[in-house]
Write a protein that holds these residues in place. Structure first.
Motif, PDB file in Angstrom:
ATOM      1  N   HIS A   4       0.961  -1.312   0.006  1.00 57.00           N
ATOM      2  CA  HIS A   4      -0.026  -0.109  -0.115  1.00 57.00           C
ATOM      3  C   HIS A   4       0.940   1.237  -0.019  1.00 57.00           C
ATOM      4  O   HIS A   4       0.336   2.284  -0.592  1.00 57.00           O
ATOM      5  CB  HIS A   4      -0.908   0.064   1.268  1.00 57.00           C
ATOM      6  CG  HIS A   4      -2.049  -0.898   1.173  1.00 57.00           C
ATOM      7  ND1 HIS A   4      -3.142  -0.775   0.371  1.00 57.00           N
ATOM      8  CD2 HIS A   4      -1.945  -2.494   1.424  1.00 57.00           C
ATOM      9  CE1 HIS A   4      -4.028  -1.763   0.509  1.00 57.00           C
ATOM     10  NE2 HIS A   4      -3.323  -2.489   1.047  1.00 57.00           N
ATOM     11  N   LEU A   5       1.963   1.065   0.664  1.00 59.81           N
ATOM     12  CA  LEU A   5       2.797   2.274   0.534  1.00 59.81           C
ATOM     13  C   LEU A   5       3.570   2.432  -0.502  1.00 59.81           C
ATOM     14  O   LEU A   5       3.719   3.926  -1.062  1.00 59.81           O
ATOM     15  CB  LEU A   5       3.944   2.324   1.650  1.00 59.81           C
ATOM     16  CG  LEU A   5       3.520   2.050   3.096  1.00 59.81           C
ATOM     17  CD1 LEU A   5       4.525   1.780   4.152  1.00 59.81           C
ATOM     18  CD2 LEU A   5       3.163   3.806   3.481  1.00 59.81           C
ATOM     19  N   GLN A   6       4.021   1.500  -1.188  1.00 66.10           N
ATOM     20  CA  GLN A   6       4.479   1.696  -2.804  1.00 66.10           C
ATOM     21  C   GLN A   6       3.685   1.934  -3.641  1.00 66.10           C
ATOM     22  O   GLN A   6       3.977   2.786  -4.731  1.00 66.10           O
ATOM     23  CB  GLN A   6       5.355   0.206  -2.901  1.00 66.10           C
ATOM     24  CG  GLN A   6       5.910   0.319  -4.348  1.00 66.10           C
ATOM     25  CD  GLN A   6       7.345   1.085  -4.248  1.00 66.10           C
ATOM     26  OE1 GLN A   6       7.835   1.496  -3.285  1.00 66.10           O
ATOM     27  NE2 GLN A   6       7.834   1.551  -5.509  1.00 66.10           N
ATOM     28  N   LEU A   7       2.509   1.779  -3.518  1.00 63.38           N
ATOM     29  CA  LEU A   7       1.395   1.946  -4.361  1.00 63.38           C
ATOM     30  C   LEU A   7       0.126   2.741  -3.782  1.00 63.38           C
ATOM     31  O   LEU A   7      -0.834   2.254  -3.373  1.00 63.38           O
ATOM     32  CB  LEU A   7       0.786   0.506  -5.058  1.00 63.38           C
ATOM     33  CG  LEU A   7       1.746  -0.369  -5.616  1.00 63.38           C
ATOM     34  CD1 LEU A   7       1.723  -1.913  -5.130  1.00 63.38           C
ATOM     35  CD2 LEU A   7       1.680  -0.297  -7.238  1.00 63.38           C
ATOM     36  N   PRO A   8       0.224   3.890  -3.692  1.00 63.61           N
ATOM     37  CA  PRO A   8      -0.684   4.734  -3.161  1.00 63.61           C
ATOM     38  C   PRO A   8      -1.833   4.912  -3.917  1.00 63.61           C
ATOM     39  O   PRO A   8      -2.938   5.432  -3.303  1.00 63.61           O
ATOM     40  CB  PRO A   8       0.264   6.259  -2.882  1.00 63.61           C
ATOM     41  CG  PRO A   8       1.194   6.353  -4.068  1.00 63.61           C
ATOM     42  CD  PRO A   8       1.450   4.690  -4.279  1.00 63.61           C
ATOM     43  N   PHE A   9      -1.988   4.374  -5.126  1.00 62.53           N
ATOM     44  CA  PHE A   9      -3.082   4.645  -5.799  1.00 62.53           C
ATOM     45  C   PHE A   9      -3.758   3.255  -5.999  1.00 62.53           C
ATOM     46  O   PHE A   9      -3.208   2.572  -7.159  1.00 62.53           O
ATOM     47  CB  PHE A   9      -2.939   5.435  -6.944  1.00 62.53           C
ATOM     48  CG  PHE A   9      -2.258   6.735  -6.977  1.00 62.53           C
ATOM     49  CD1 PHE A   9      -3.291   7.989  -6.344  1.00 62.53           C
ATOM     50  CD2 PHE A   9      -1.035   7.156  -6.924  1.00 62.53           C
ATOM     51  CE1 PHE A   9      -2.575   9.124  -5.997  1.00 62.53           C
ATOM     52  CE2 PHE A   9      -0.689   8.307  -6.376  1.00 62.53           C
ATOM     53  CZ  PHE A   9      -1.194   9.388  -6.249  1.00 62.53           C
ATOM     54  N   LEU A  10      -4.716   2.685  -5.439  1.00 60.12           N
ATOM     55  CA  LEU A  10      -5.180   1.471  -5.614  1.00 60.12           C
ATOM     56  C   LEU A  10      -6.436   1.369  -5.738  1.00 60.12           C
ATOM     57  O   LEU A  10      -7.323   2.194  -5.315  1.00 60.12           O
ATOM     58  CB  LEU A  10      -4.807   0.658  -4.358  1.00 60.12           C
ATOM     59  CG  LEU A  10      -3.250   0.563  -3.898  1.00 60.12           C
ATOM     60  CD1 LEU A  10      -3.210  -0.099  -2.613  1.00 60.12           C
ATOM     61  CD2 LEU A  10      -2.475  -0.125  -4.770  1.00 60.12           C
ATOM     62  N   SER A  11      -6.967   0.553  -6.616  1.00 59.53           N
ATOM     63  CA  SER A  11      -8.557   0.327  -7.017  1.00 59.53           C
ATOM     64  C   SER A  11      -8.672  -1.181  -7.373  1.00 59.53           C
ATOM     65  O   SER A  11      -7.989  -1.962  -7.689  1.00 59.53           O
ATOM     66  CB  SER A  11      -9.014   1.395  -8.290  1.00 59.53           C
ATOM     67  OG  SER A  11      -8.475   0.595  -9.195  1.00 59.53           O
ATOM     68  N   LEU A  12      -9.903  -1.771  -6.777  1.00 65.46           N
ATOM     69  CA  LEU A  12     -10.391  -3.040  -6.862  1.00 65.46           C
ATOM     70  C   LEU A  12     -11.664  -2.766  -7.409  1.00 65.46           C
ATOM     71  O   LEU A  12     -12.478  -2.160  -6.776  1.00 65.46           O
ATOM     72  CB  LEU A  12     -10.349  -3.568  -5.676  1.00 65.46           C
ATOM     73  CG  LEU A  12     -10.934  -5.038  -5.692  1.00 65.46           C
ATOM     74  CD1 LEU A  12     -10.000  -6.079  -6.448  1.00 65.46           C
ATOM     75  CD2 LEU A  12     -11.178  -5.559  -4.239  1.00 65.46           C
ATOM     76  N   CYS A  13     -12.058  -3.471  -8.760  1.00 65.64           N
ATOM     77  CA  CYS A  13     -13.076  -3.307  -9.217  1.00 65.64           C
ATOM     78  C   CYS A  13     -14.119  -4.569  -9.540  1.00 65.64           C
ATOM     79  O   CYS A  13     -13.414  -5.589  -9.686  1.00 65.64           O
ATOM     80  CB  CYS A  13     -13.034  -2.750 -10.884  1.00 65.64           C
ATOM     81  SG  CYS A  13     -12.123  -1.145 -10.865  1.00 65.64           S
TER      82      CYS A  13
END
Length: 240
Positions: free
Chosen positions: A213-222
């Motif tokens: 989550h820190l490395q990837l601050p823009f996350l989305s689950l669809c």
């Protein structure tokens, strides 16, 4: 904040296929893979006892695609994982009856991680074994981890239309997430992902380590319409 033009992303798809014997279903998978920037794809509950290159090419006809397979035997319903080796370099493949994992590096970002696809069994006892397996895996490799798929378990009563919750199963699931320090991705749209008759529940999910989550601050689950393809879209911080 970053510009999307500079963003580096990894896209992970998981689809509970409920068997891959129907031609139209395979067409749907192929269209989704060809029309999206997919890096890793998990096909769950394949009900297949064998697999080959020609079958994979029929699903994802890209030269750089590689694959691994758990066959349908007994309580194991079968899992296929495919990945684009031009975007994700796999160093190790681990698997059990209910899961398969890829340990490797996202090439464009040089981010090392572990991606695990699960199709959990129907019994609490078997699911406890699954949680134990993934916990062992997590501490053996000590890599940021994403776990995605059909967990066949809920954490709260409101995640099932009937309100029924197996407290032993739910507690074991919650303890597993705590032991591995996994944080859930927020699902866009409806929380319900599984449907049968009038029954509905949220059992298709994705979780990740805090480092992810820190490395990837823009996350989305669809969630896509019934058939339930779920996708994790991960945008990396741009590294100059």
């Amino acid at each position: 904040m970053i510009s999307l033009g500079l963003a580096i992303s990894i896209n992970i798809f998981a689809w509970n296929s409920c068997g891959l014997g129907i031609l139209n279903k395979r067409y749907s998978i192929r269209n989704r893979l060809l029309n999206s920037n997919v890096d890793i794809c998990f096909l769950l509950e394949t009900k297949k006892d064998n697999c080959c290159d020609s079958f994979i090419r029929n699903l994802w006809n890209v030269v750089t695609v590689k694959w691994a397979f758990i066959k349908f035997v007994g309580k194991s319903e079968g899992i296929i994982v495919m990945w684009d080796s031009s975007t994700f370099k796999v160093n190790s493949i681990e698997f059990g009856g209910q899961w398969i994992s890829l340990c490797g590096k996202h090439i464009n970002s040089s981010f090392n991680c572990m991606v695990v696809g699960v199709y959990a069994a129907s019994s609490v006892q078997d699911r406890v074994k699954l949680w134990e397996d993934i916990t062992t895996l997590k501490f053996a490799f000590d890599l940021p981890m994403v776990v995605i798929g059909d967990f066949n378990e809920i954490l709260h009563a409101h995640e099932r239309s009937s309100g029924y919750i197996n407290h032993l199963g739910s507690a074991a699931f919650r303890n597993f997430l705590s032991d591995c320090a996994l944080i859930e991705f927020k699902l866009q749209g409806s929380r319900l992902t599984w449907f049968r008759g009038g029954s509905m529940s949220c059992i298709d999910r994705a979780f990740a380590s805090p480092e992810f989550h820190l490395q990837l601050p823009f996350l989305s689950l669809c969630r896509y319409p019934r058939g339930c393809l779920i996708t994790v879209n991960c945008f990396f911080r741009h590294q100059r």
